[in-house]
Design a protein around this motif. Structure first.
Motif, PDB file in Angstrom:
ATOM      1  N   ALA A 181       0.820  -1.324  -0.052  1.00 21.99           N
ATOM      2  CA  ALA A 181      -0.026  -0.038   0.080  1.00 21.99           C
ATOM      3  C   ALA A 181       0.960   1.195  -0.075  1.00 21.99           C
ATOM      4  O   ALA A 181       1.621   1.302   1.083  1.00 21.99           O
ATOM      5  CB  ALA A 181      -0.925   0.118   1.460  1.00 21.99           C
ATOM      6  N   PHE A 182       0.746   2.053  -1.080  1.00 21.21           N
ATOM      7  CA  PHE A 182       1.717   3.153  -1.385  1.00 21.21           C
ATOM      8  C   PHE A 182       1.197   4.644  -0.952  1.00 21.21           C
ATOM      9  O   PHE A 182       0.094   4.838  -1.952  1.00 21.21           O
ATOM     10  CB  PHE A 182       2.565   2.908  -2.634  1.00 21.21           C
ATOM     11  N   SER A 183       1.638   4.988  -0.339  1.00 24.54           N
ATOM     12  CA  SER A 183       1.117   6.779   0.161  1.00 24.54           C
ATOM     13  C   SER A 183       2.197   7.643  -0.357  1.00 24.54           C
ATOM     14  O   SER A 183       3.310   7.350   0.375  1.00 24.54           O
ATOM     15  CB  SER A 183       0.542   6.765   1.466  1.00 24.54           C
ATOM     16  N   ASP A 184       1.896   8.406  -1.315  1.00 25.46           N
ATOM     17  CA  ASP A 184       3.135   9.321  -1.558  1.00 25.46           C
ATOM     18  C   ASP A 184       2.480  10.911  -1.526  1.00 25.46           C
ATOM     19  O   ASP A 184       1.494  11.010  -1.857  1.00 25.46           O
ATOM     20  CB  ASP A 184       3.067   9.246  -3.059  1.00 25.46           C
ATOM     21  N   THR A 185       3.217  11.585  -0.668  1.00 27.33           N
ATOM     22  CA  THR A 185       2.718  12.900  -0.417  1.00 27.33           C
ATOM     23  C   THR A 185       3.715  13.837  -0.825  1.00 27.33           C
ATOM     24  O   THR A 185       4.886  13.755  -0.328  1.00 27.33           O
ATOM     25  CB  THR A 185       2.556  13.255   1.241  1.00 27.33           C
ATOM     26  N   LEU A 186       3.333  14.812  -1.661  1.00 32.41           N
ATOM     27  CA  LEU A 186       4.469  15.570  -2.031  1.00 32.41           C
ATOM     28  C   LEU A 186       3.832  17.193  -1.947  1.00 32.41           C
ATOM     29  O   LEU A 186       2.913  17.571  -2.323  1.00 32.41           O
ATOM     30  CB  LEU A 186       4.677  15.387  -3.733  1.00 32.41           C
ATOM     31  N   TRP A 187       4.759  17.919  -1.708  1.00 34.59           N
ATOM     32  CA  TRP A 187       4.304  19.434  -1.476  1.00 34.59           C
ATOM     33  C   TRP A 187       5.673  20.114  -1.948  1.00 34.59           C
ATOM     34  O   TRP A 187       6.735  20.052  -1.620  1.00 34.59           O
ATOM     35  CB  TRP A 187       4.237  19.715  -0.027  1.00 34.59           C
TER      36      TRP A 187
END
Lengths: 435, 265
Positions: free
Chosen positions: A233-239
């Protein structure tokens, strides 16, 4: 009554996350300030809560996959002997060939191989407040709570760097928290390849955070390739924040993971800042791949060009939500969205949501979103040239992704990405057909 | 001596294409109402007729385009039941459809399409595939004939091409594939005079005793350059008159109405 009582007693996912955090908090690396920062992240998540599909930002995310994980604490992967591990990875063929001219950093289960831990979690300074994740990026808080290492890159001048995040079988049943922090100084240039690879049987949560500051006049070309195992399960958070005349160009390719969610926020804060976001996703089986991208035009003469191409085969679900907000302070802005989905399975779904919110008069903006099946006219044209049906379908799917694949300016990387795409899709052999 | 005789056509030879009493409907509407046509190797046939007479439908049905319901009748190609073959098998057997509206395929380059199509045809004929140098040499020579710049080969199929460029590209594909039977659906539409000559030269270069061409056209101007052996007029879904080139000239003078009225009578 019995069942109601049982439900009430069952811990929520938020309870489990916070329980895991409290259980390992003291053993996580860092000084007092770092621990305070982790605690703040945990407190913030407790306050805003776990996301819900009732929230528009999370409507198409497969949250269940993130809620059914056995644990959220970092996997207890042993600190690796860098040289031996690297040699073993190379022998096993787990490492893709190095793209010429690039320096490579390797992170195994969230920890850099052969490197010193470089990350100091943000302290109670202004920096922490600046990167305080909003609700739509709240899964980024997991990484703030648990991450133990980071790829921290501060670029002046020009650089070419590949950051490879590997998840090993040792991470099975646990979580891995890759973290990438970028700062590009004024007028600097960075070509960055960010890859996420997972061993075939490494069932785990991979929750990645990426923060990016692109300084005035700086240019960042960012290739992102997600090839995690289907058990992930891949969560990718980019800012990302862009200063005046900065240019951020993303080429994101999502092929792996059972469930993948990208939550991204890009702020065009300086006059003339520009974003090119080009993404492809290809899912098959029961894969779910969901991206929610929010772009904020805060300054004049800023530009966004957003392209998404997704192919859903079998029973896969893809979603792309692109929200562009043009503030009253951003006259002369230009925004374009081109979102297209191709459905190749009776149980497949694609949801595309372009959204432009404009608060000033002087803008040029356009958006288009289409989802459908392969064009029968194109298919017949190829058949009428004697190309077999299998190859013709593959050719058209290939062409569909070509809008993004063609933008990969590095031939070696493009060949690698095409190979991964070919392996992911039915009917698609690896072929050099793109003009 | 007729053009067919010049091309070595033998009067007693079995037809390459034999269509018998073909009836076809689309969406419940009958479009072809008993078409019969016999084309022997070496012959060039022109099929003319007013809008909506069924010309393009005939070409599409023979090439295997989905969406058409064959009510009755038959079509054979070199003795094989054409309707039993998938579209790609018809193409590999040597049948080529030149599209009236060639589609654009962004992301697929011309050279790849040509090579894939040519090698599929060569495999069918029991020939080895061409290597890159042989293929390039062949395509260059055909491109030169069609006055197509080589840079076209690296571009996406028909993307951004003008109408004339698309039609020339169709004929280029035909020349590279060297089909036995070319069905050219209004290849002349949208061409200026110079482009028409180039296209006509391309078609004529393919003529020979082993090949046949069926030209679907509204106007006889293409027939000034590609002289047909036979001219057929299709009206209301059937062939109402057949003749030689003189028929095309008569149609140019008188139009189609008189034949349509006769067909209705």
């Amino acid at each position: 009554m019995m069942s109601t009582s049982a439900t009430a007693l069952r811990p929520t996912v938020l309870d489990r996350v916070l329980h895991d955090y409290r259980a390992v908090a003291d053993s996580l690396p860092g000084d007092a300030q770092a621990h305070a920062a982790r605690a703040r992240a945990a407190g913030l998540l407790a306050d805003i809560g776990w996301p819900s599909i009732r929230d528009e930002h999370w409507r198409y995310a497969n949250l269940r996959a993130f809620e059914r994980l056995p644990a959220y604490r970092p996997a207890a992967s042993p600190r690796q002997d860098a040289a031996a591990t690297l040699a073993a990875l190379q022998r096993s063929g787990a490492l893709p060939p190095l793209v010429p001219g690039f320096e490579r950093l390797i992170f195994l289960d969230g920890v850099q191989l052969g490197g010193e831990r470089s990350w100091q979690p943000p302290s109670g300074s202004a920096e922490a407040a600046q990167w305080c994740w909003p609700a739509e990026l709240r899964l980024g808080l997991l990484c703030d709570m648990f991450a133990s290492d980071a790829a921290r890159l501060q670029v002046r001048g020009e650089a070419r760097i590949e950051v490879l995040f590997l998840t090993s079988p040792a991470a099975a049943g646990g979580a891995v928290y890759p973290r990438l922090q970028l700062q590009l100084a004024r007028d600097s240039r960075l070509q960055l390849i960010e890859r996420h690879l997972g061993a075939a049987d490494a069932a785990a949560l991979v929750a990645c955070n990426v923060t990016i500051d692109v300084g005035p006049g700086a240019q960042l070309r960012h290739y992102r390739l997600q090839q995690c195992s289907r058990e992930t399960a891949f969560s990718d958070t980019l800012w990302a924040r862009l200063a005046a005349q900065a240019h951020y160009s993303v080429c994101a390719m999502s092929f792996g993971a059972g469930t993948a969610r990208t939550s991204a926020r890009v702020q065009l804060n300086g006059r003339g800042a520009a974003l090119d976001w080009q993404a492809i996703a290809a899912g098959r089986g029961e894969q779910v791949q969901d991206t929610a991208l929010s772009v904020e035009h805060a300054a004049a003469d800023t530009r966004t060009d957003e392209v998404f191409r997704g192919i859903a085969e079998e029973r896969a679900r893809l979603a792309f939500s692109g929200h562009i907000h043009i503030a009253a302070t951003a006259p002369g802005s230009h925004a374009r969205q081109s979102l297209r989905g191709l459905i190749e399975g009776d149980g497949a779904e694609i949801d595309l949501r372009p959204h432009l919110e404009i608060n000033t008069d002087e803008v040029r903006a356009s958006h288009g979103a289409t989802t459908g099946r392969l064009d029968e006219n194109l298919l017949f044209y190829l058949l009428a040239r004697g190309i077999d049906r299998h190859s013709a379908r593959g050719l058209l799917k290939w062409a569909f992704l070509g809008d993004v694949l063609r933008e990969i300016a590095l031939p070696e990387l493009r060949a690698q990405a095409e190979g991964v795409a070919a392996g992911q899709l039915q009917d698609v052999p690896a072929m050099e057909v793109l003009p | 001596m007729s053009a067919a005789a010049e091309n070595g056509v033998q009067a007693g030879a079995a037809p390459m294409l034999e269509v018998r009493d073909l009836q076809v409907q689309v969406g419940g509407q009958k479009v072809l109402n008993g078409v019969s046509l016999s084309v022997r190797a070496g012959e060039v046939h022109a099929i003319m007729g007013p809008n909506g007479s069924g010309k393009s439908t005939l070409a599409y049905v023979l090439a295997g385009r989905p969406g058409y319901e064959i009510i009755s009748g038959s079509a054979s190609f070199e003795g094989r039941d054409l309707f039993a073959l998938a579209p790609e098998a018809r193409a590999r057997a040597g049948l080529f459809l030149g599209f009236q509206y060639p589609v654009e395929i962004p992301g697929v380059n011309n050279a790849y399409l040509l090579k894939a199509a040519l090698n599929a045809a060569r495999r069918e004929r029991g020939q080895s595939e061409l290597d890159a140098f042989e293929f390039l040499a062949l395509v260059r020579s055909k491109s030169h004939l069609m006055q197509i710049d080589e840079s076209f080969l690296g571009r996406a199929v028909n993307e951004g091409f003008s109408g004339g460029e698309k039609k020339r590209n169709e004929i280029l594909q035909m020349l590279v594939l060297e089909p036995k039977l070319a069905l050219l659906d209004e290849t002349d539409s949208g061409l200026d005079i110079d482009a028409l000559k180039v296209v006509a030269n391309g078609i004529n270069s393919l003529r020979g005793p082993e090949r046949s061409v069926v030209l679907v056209t509204h106007y006889q101007r293409l027939l000034d350059h590609v002289v047909p052996d036979f001219v057929h007029v299709l009206a209301r879904g059937r062939i109402v008159r057949s003749g030689d080139r003189a028929l095309a000239l008569e149609l140019e003078r008188r139009g189609y109405d008189w034949l349509v009225e006769q067909a209705a009578a």
